[in-house]
Design an enzyme around this catalytic site. Structure first.
Site, PDB file in Angstrom:
ATOM      1  N   ARG A  70       0.734  -1.029   0.002  1.00 59.06           N
ATOM      2  CA  ARG A  70      -0.231  -0.117   0.112  1.00 59.06           C
ATOM      3  C   ARG A  70       0.974   1.246  -0.010  1.00 59.06           C
ATOM      4  NH1 ARG A  70      -2.136   1.107   4.393  1.00 59.06           N
ATOM      5  NH2 ARG A  70      -1.285  -0.445   5.632  1.00 59.06           N
ATOM      6  N   TYR A 211      -1.436  -3.850  -6.566  1.00 59.25           N
ATOM      7  CA  TYR A 211      -1.172  -4.441  -5.629  1.00 59.25           C
ATOM      8  C   TYR A 211      -2.254  -4.267  -4.268  1.00 59.25           C
ATOM      9  CZ  TYR A 211       1.896  -7.237  -2.764  1.00 59.25           C
ATOM     10  OH  TYR A 211       2.442  -8.226  -2.139  1.00 59.25           O
ATOM     11  N   GLY A 212      -2.599  -5.284  -3.744  1.00 57.54           N
ATOM     12  CA  GLY A 212      -3.356  -5.508  -2.419  1.00 57.54           C
ATOM     13  C   GLY A 212      -4.570  -4.277  -2.295  1.00 57.54           C
ATOM     14  N   GLY A 213      -4.324  -3.658  -1.260  1.00 57.39           N
ATOM     15  CA  GLY A 213      -5.119  -2.534  -0.759  1.00 57.39           C
ATOM     16  C   GLY A 213      -5.299  -1.328  -1.604  1.00 57.39           C
ATOM     17  N   LYS A 220      -9.363  -2.209   2.275  1.00 55.36           N
ATOM     18  CA  LYS A 220      -9.058  -1.239   3.097  1.00 55.36           C
ATOM     19  C   LYS A 220      -9.929   0.234   2.508  1.00 55.36           C
ATOM     20  CE  LYS A 220      -5.930  -3.357   5.283  1.00 55.36           C
ATOM     21  NZ  LYS A 220      -6.258  -3.931   6.605  1.00 55.36           N
ATOM     22  N   HIS A 240     -10.761  -1.795  12.209  1.00 51.63           N
ATOM     23  CA  HIS A 240      -9.702  -2.715  11.805  1.00 51.63           C
ATOM     24  C   HIS A 240      -9.417  -3.698  12.813  1.00 51.63           C
ATOM     25  CE1 HIS A 240      -5.264  -2.733  10.305  1.00 51.63           C
ATOM     26  NE2 HIS A 240      -5.775  -3.629   9.758  1.00 51.63           N
ATOM     27  N   SER A 262       0.296  -3.180  12.962  1.00 52.77           N
ATOM     28  CA  SER A 262       0.909  -4.381  11.814  1.00 52.77           C
ATOM     29  C   SER A 262       2.193  -5.050  12.796  1.00 52.77           C
ATOM     30  CB  SER A 262       1.500  -3.723  10.716  1.00 52.77           C
ATOM     31  OG  SER A 262       2.344  -2.565  10.901  1.00 52.77           O
ATOM     32  N   ALA A 263       2.406  -6.181  12.328  1.00 55.64           N
ATOM     33  CA  ALA A 263       3.601  -6.986  12.858  1.00 55.64           C
ATOM     34  C   ALA A 263       3.381  -7.247  14.378  1.00 55.64           C
ATOM     35  CB  ALA A 263       4.851  -6.330  12.869  1.00 55.64           C
ATOM     36  N   CYS A 264       1.958  -7.511  14.661  1.00 57.01           N
ATOM     37  CA  CYS A 264       1.783  -8.113  16.184  1.00 57.01           C
ATOM     38  C   CYS A 264       1.181  -9.292  16.041  1.00 57.01           C
ATOM     39  CB  CYS A 264       0.800  -6.915  16.978  1.00 57.01           C
ATOM     40  SG  CYS A 264       1.498  -5.464  17.388  1.00 57.01           S
ATOM     41  N   LYS A 266      -1.985 -10.263  14.195  1.00 59.21           N
ATOM     42  CA  LYS A 266      -3.394 -10.494  14.177  1.00 59.21           C
ATOM     43  C   LYS A 266      -3.901 -11.670  13.548  1.00 59.21           C
ATOM     44  CE  LYS A 266      -6.620  -7.164  12.512  1.00 59.21           C
ATOM     45  NZ  LYS A 266      -6.382  -5.988  11.417  1.00 59.21           N
ATOM     46  N   ASN A 268      -2.564 -14.504  13.183  1.00 56.09           N
ATOM     47  CA  ASN A 268      -2.268 -15.662  14.202  1.00 56.09           C
ATOM     48  C   ASN A 268      -3.210 -15.682  15.523  1.00 56.09           C
ATOM     49  OD1 ASN A 268      -0.067 -16.048  12.413  1.00 56.09           O
ATOM     50  ND2 ASN A 268       1.331 -15.044  13.988  1.00 56.09           N
ATOM     51  N   ASP A 287      -9.395  -9.285   9.916  1.00 56.39           N
ATOM     52  CA  ASP A 287      -8.551  -8.065   9.543  1.00 56.39           C
ATOM     53  C   ASP A 287      -9.785  -6.965   9.755  1.00 56.39           C
ATOM     54  OD1 ASP A 287      -6.945  -6.493   8.529  1.00 56.39           O
ATOM     55  OD2 ASP A 287      -7.751  -6.201   6.794  1.00 56.39           O
ATOM     56  N   ASN A 377       6.445  -8.323   2.224  1.00 53.95           N
ATOM     57  CA  ASN A 377       5.098  -8.000   2.053  1.00 53.95           C
ATOM     58  C   ASN A 377       4.483  -8.945   1.321  1.00 53.95           C
ATOM     59  OD1 ASN A 377       2.832  -6.586   3.032  1.00 53.95           O
ATOM     60  ND2 ASN A 377       2.991  -5.389   1.031  1.00 53.95           N
ATOM     61  N   ARG A 379       2.341 -11.889  -0.298  1.00 53.40           N
ATOM     62  CA  ARG A 379       0.759 -12.242   0.412  1.00 53.40           C
ATOM     63  C   ARG A 379       0.364 -13.465  -0.079  1.00 53.40           C
ATOM     64  NH1 ARG A 379      -1.437  -8.154   3.935  1.00 53.40           N
ATOM     65  NH2 ARG A 379       0.151  -6.642   4.037  1.00 53.40           N
ATOM     66  N   ARG A 410       3.127  -3.943  20.495  1.00 51.28           N
ATOM     67  CA  ARG A 410       4.338  -4.507  20.484  1.00 51.28           C
ATOM     68  C   ARG A 410       5.192  -3.501  21.390  1.00 51.28           C
ATOM     69  NH1 ARG A 410       8.092  -8.136  17.770  1.00 51.28           N
ATOM     70  NH2 ARG A 410       6.754  -8.976  16.411  1.00 51.28           N
ATOM     71  N   ASN A 507      -1.627 -17.801  24.592  1.00 54.08           N
ATOM     72  CA  ASN A 507      -2.380 -16.349  24.611  1.00 54.08           C
ATOM     73  C   ASN A 507      -3.956 -16.663  25.117  1.00 54.08           C
ATOM     74  OD1 ASN A 507       0.072 -14.725  23.934  1.00 54.08           O
ATOM     75  ND2 ASN A 507      -0.906 -14.679  22.037  1.00 54.08           N
TER      76      ASN A 507
HETATM   77  O1  TSX Z   1       1.702 -13.617  16.366  1.00 56.99           O
HETATM   78  C1  TSX Z   1       2.412 -13.541  17.423  1.00 56.99           C
HETATM   79  N1  TSX Z   1       1.586 -13.832  18.665  1.00 56.99           N
HETATM   80  C2  TSX Z   1       0.023 -13.858  18.645  1.00 56.99           C
HETATM   81  C3  TSX Z   1      -0.269 -15.258  18.398  1.00 56.99           C
HETATM   82  C4  TSX Z   1      -1.352 -15.827  18.575  1.00 56.99           C
HETATM   83  N2  TSX Z   1       3.813 -13.519  17.455  1.00 56.99           N
HETATM   84  C5  TSX Z   1       4.318 -13.245  16.068  1.00 56.99           C
HETATM   85  C6  TSX Z   1       4.447 -11.655  15.782  1.00 56.99           C
HETATM   86  C7  TSX Z   1       5.064 -11.438  14.266  1.00 56.99           C
HETATM   87  C8  TSX Z   1       3.867 -11.237  13.682  1.00 56.99           C
HETATM   88  C9  TSX Z   1       4.511 -13.388  18.585  1.00 56.99           C
HETATM   89  N3  TSX Z   1       5.500 -13.366  18.777  1.00 56.99           N
HETATM   90  C10 TSX Z   1       3.670 -13.845  19.658  1.00 56.99           C
HETATM   91  C11 TSX Z   1       2.443 -13.713  19.853  1.00 56.99           C
HETATM   92  O2  TSX Z   1       1.759 -13.947  20.696  1.00 56.99           O
HETATM   93  N4  TSX Z   1       4.683 -13.600  20.709  1.00 56.99           N
HETATM   94  C12 TSX Z   1       5.916 -13.375  20.005  1.00 56.99           C
HETATM   95  C13 TSX Z   1       7.204 -13.328  20.767  1.00 56.99           C
HETATM   96  C14 TSX Z   1       7.838 -14.655  21.057  1.00 56.99           C
HETATM   97  C15 TSX Z   1       8.421 -15.123  19.796  1.00 56.99           C
HETATM   98  C16 TSX Z   1       8.926 -16.629  19.926  1.00 56.99           C
HETATM   99  C17 TSX Z   1       8.792 -17.221  21.195  1.00 56.99           C
HETATM  100  C18 TSX Z   1       8.224 -16.691  22.283  1.00 56.99           C
HETATM  101  C19 TSX Z   1       7.440 -15.315  22.000  1.00 56.99           C
HETATM  102  N5  TSX Z   1       9.342 -18.440  21.224  1.00 56.99           N
HETATM  103  C20 TSX Z   1       9.572 -19.316  22.384  1.00 56.99           C
HETATM  104  O3  TSX Z   1       9.109 -18.996  23.449  1.00 56.99           O
HETATM  105  C21 TSX Z   1      10.050 -20.547  22.171  1.00 56.99           C
HETATM  106 MN    MN Z   2      -4.942  -4.977   8.331  1.00 51.94          MN
END
Ligand code: TSX
Ligand code: MN
Length: 595
Positions: A70, A211-213, A220, A240, A262-264, A266, A268, A287, A377, A379, A410, A507
């Site tokens: 984007r 590309y994308g958004g 978006k 969001h 981003s990069a947290c 989401k 996952n 999203d 990035n 996808r 983060r 989590n």
């Molecule tokens: O997505 C992540 N989550 C949410 C999962 C449901 N990540 C990846 C972030 C980049 C996109 C994480 N990274 C999370 C997390 O809860 N926590 C971490 C940090 C982390 C990374 C590796 C380990 C532990 C914590 N590994 C071990 O403990 C072996």
């Molecule tokens: Mn998004």
């Protein structure tokens, strides 16, 4: 090219756009599999799509190296007054922007087909859904829209019956002269790219990017920027946020909506599988959430999308097995690396790096190379229905009742693993001040603190100060039916730089505590920043985390929190008189509690 549809507004718009862009052909999409296959066959024949032997009905695309993400500094909220767009958006006067873009659109589809894509954001016919029509000259966009939105003849029927729609005009900005050979990823250079929104007339004009958004305008542009402006006018919310359903061992369901920068991780979290016995987690969306107050006064959410447009690098059977299983077939990959046996690969996918790859630019790549094989990035576009843990109610037109909102970021220090807000207004303060430290994925220095209120900075279609006010107003309307608001930080580190919390499946332990708070089963301790779990409040059965680490995860360093105040003040000052007084009061009260 005597295309006519029954919807007068659509008919007129198609003619106007065709007269301006002058395509060789016009085609109205119906969303069928046959149509998808025909588009993909065209993309295969032109050499744009690479079929993947290892994944059924899946293809790899490589974008132009100038068109990989984007383009936020080429994205505009074009309102009659600059102040309506506010301090977080780029603004150009609508008349001037339309002049500029009309010159670009003039003849821009020569040598190409103009696709008219009728789509629904949200289940077709749901009272929370909206109809859009994207006009695009990119068959790649048509295929992606088939996955990400509901493209169907049922939408055309609703339009024929006179339903309104949001016009989304898109061109890659690369006309073909007679006989001119096409390139693999046609687009315009950065200085001719424009991603423009006219929220006062529910209109989107995008030019120059495929590309994308920038190009899949339902996501978006429509579902966040235009929808957020509509939501304020109409009294609902376009956020969001991921949406998930947690079910406890007794079978009680809880619905959670969560916003992260981003990069947290989401996506996952949206597909996370709990490590605690008897708890179940199902994905509704990863999203975007559209939410309306229902007849019972509660807040109901739908996922307006029908697919996942996820970042590939970092996705693995360790970080997100449910996403990996979603990607087995019917997937479009963009800017991933290609293996010798006809599969995709990206950094973080497997521990072993393949000995040879073709990188995202189409060049030979070996493991000793310093450059990434996949673009950071890169996808996947995959149907949500293929996710093994997709919730059976993910397409329920009524939506799901939200119990919990989560904000987060983060932070290597200062912010504890989890805390609950004292009130709705305090929760809005947490959303409005949400911050994340930059990672290697951001531009600039790593570890800088960046405020990203509600994770909406690039996506709010109007003045962010008014957006905060809208959140406060929704709280007033929801009263005691309002979701409870929490803040999380999975990323706190010890003084050796090691993550304190295992994250991912664990989590679920934090989410369980939130559910117990809702049910009045978990105590909390009052601290200056909010309500924290009491000692042993979080279920750590089978985890083996040390008491010391748990203490550190929950520690409130009032000195460090006091040191955050000037940054929050500077952040709030940007919004001037549009900042709701309630948020100034929240900041004052936090300062007072910190002493
Ligand atoms: O997505 C992540 N989550 C949410 C999962 C449901 N990540 C990846 C972030 C980049 C996109 C994480 N990274 C999370 C997390 O809860 N926590 C971490 C940090 C982390 C990374 C590796 C380990 C532990 C914590 N590994 C071990 O403990 C072996
Ligand atoms: Mn998004």
């Amino acid at each position: 090219m005597d295309i006519t549809v029954k919807n007068e507004k659509l008919n007129k718009w198609i003619k106007e756009v065709a007269d301006m862009c002058r395509p060789d052909d016009i085609y109205i999409c119906n969303g069928t599999k046959e149509e998808y296959d025909r588009m993909m066959a065209k993309l295969l024949a032109s050499g744009s799509a690479i079929p993947l032997k290892k994944r059924t009905n899946s293809y790899l695309f490589r974008s132009d190296p100038s068109d990989v993400a984007r383009v936020e500094d080429r994205t505009y909220i074009s309102t009659s007054a600059r102040d309506e767009a506010g301090p977080t958006n780029n603004w150009i006067d609508p008349a001037e922007l339309k002049e500029t873009m009309k010159r670009l659109y003039e003849g821009c589809m020569k040598g190409r087909t103009m696709y008219v894509i009728p789509f629904s954001m949200g289940p077709v016919g749901s009272p929370i859904s909206k109809i859009g029509v994207e006009i695009s000259d990119s068959p790649y966009v048509v295929c992606n829209m088939h996955i990400m939105t509901r493209v169907s003849s049922r939408v055309l029927e609703l339009l024929d019956a006179g339903e309104d729609f949001i016009p989304c005009l898109h061109s890659i900005g690369a006309p073909l002269a007679p006989g001119q050979k096409d390139v693999q990823w046609p687009c315009a250079p950065i200085e001719r790219k424009y991603i423009s929104h006219f929220p006062e007339e529910n209109l989107i004009w995008s030019y120059g990017s495929g590309y994308g958004g920038n190009a899949l305008l339902g996501k978006k542009c429509l579902a966040l920027r235009i929808a957020s402006a509509m939501a304020r006018r109409e009294g609902w919310m376009a956020e969001h946020m991921l949406i998930l359903r947690l079910t406890n061992p007794e079978g009680k369901q809880y619905h959670i909506a969560a916003a992260f920068p981003s990069a947290c991780g989401k996506t996952n979290l949206a597909m996370m599988q709990p490590s605690i016995k008897g708890w179940k987690c199902e994905c509704i969306g990863d999203d975007i959430a559209w939410m309306k107050i229902g007849a019972d006064g509660r807040l109901y959410a739908i996922n307006p999308e029908s697919g996942f447009f996820g970042v590939a690098p970092g996705t693995s059977y360790e970080t997100n097995p449910m996403a990996m299983d979603t990607l087995k077939e019917n997937v479009i990959f963009t800017n991933c690396a290609l293996t010798d046996d006809g599969d995709v690969w990206w950094e973080g996918m497997t521990d072993d790096v393949p000995e040879h790859l073709i990188d995202w630019k189409g060049r030979d790549w070996d493991p000793d190379s310093k450059v990434d094989a996949a673009h950071a990035n890169a996808r996947f576009t995959a149907p949500a229905a293929q996710c093994p843990v997709i919730c059976k109610d993910w397409e329920n037109p009524a939506g799901v009742p939200i119990d919990i909102f989560i904000f987060g970021g983060r932070r290597t220090s200062v912010v504890p693993l989890v805390y609950e807000s004292f009130s709705w207004d305090h929760g809005v303060f947490l959303g409005a001040t949400a911050a994340s430290e930059t990672t290697a994925a951001n531009i600039g220095a790593v570890g800088n603190l960046r405020r990203d209120p509600f994770a909406m900075t690039p996506f709010c279609g109007y003045n962010m100060g008014d957006y905060f006010r809208h959140w406060l107003k929704m709280g007033e309307r929801l009263g005691d039916k309002a979701p409870r608001i929490f803040y999380v930080n999975w990323f706190r580190k010890n003084d050796e730089g090691k993550f304190l919390w295992p994250g991912f499946s664990d989590n679920s332990r934090v989410l369980k505590w939130m559910c117990e708070r809702i049910d009045g089963k978990a105590d909390a301790q009052k601290t200056p920043i909010g309500l924290l779990p009491v000692e042993e409040g979080i279920d750590l059965t089978g985890l083996g985390i040390s008491e010391e680490n748990m203490k550190e995860l929950m520690r409130i360093d009032t000195q460090a929190w006091r040191a955050e105040m000037p940054d929050i003040e500077r952040h709030f000052a940007k919004f001037g008189s549009r900042l709701p007084e309630n948020l100034t009061i929240q900041l004052q009260e936090l300062r007072r509690r910190l002493g």
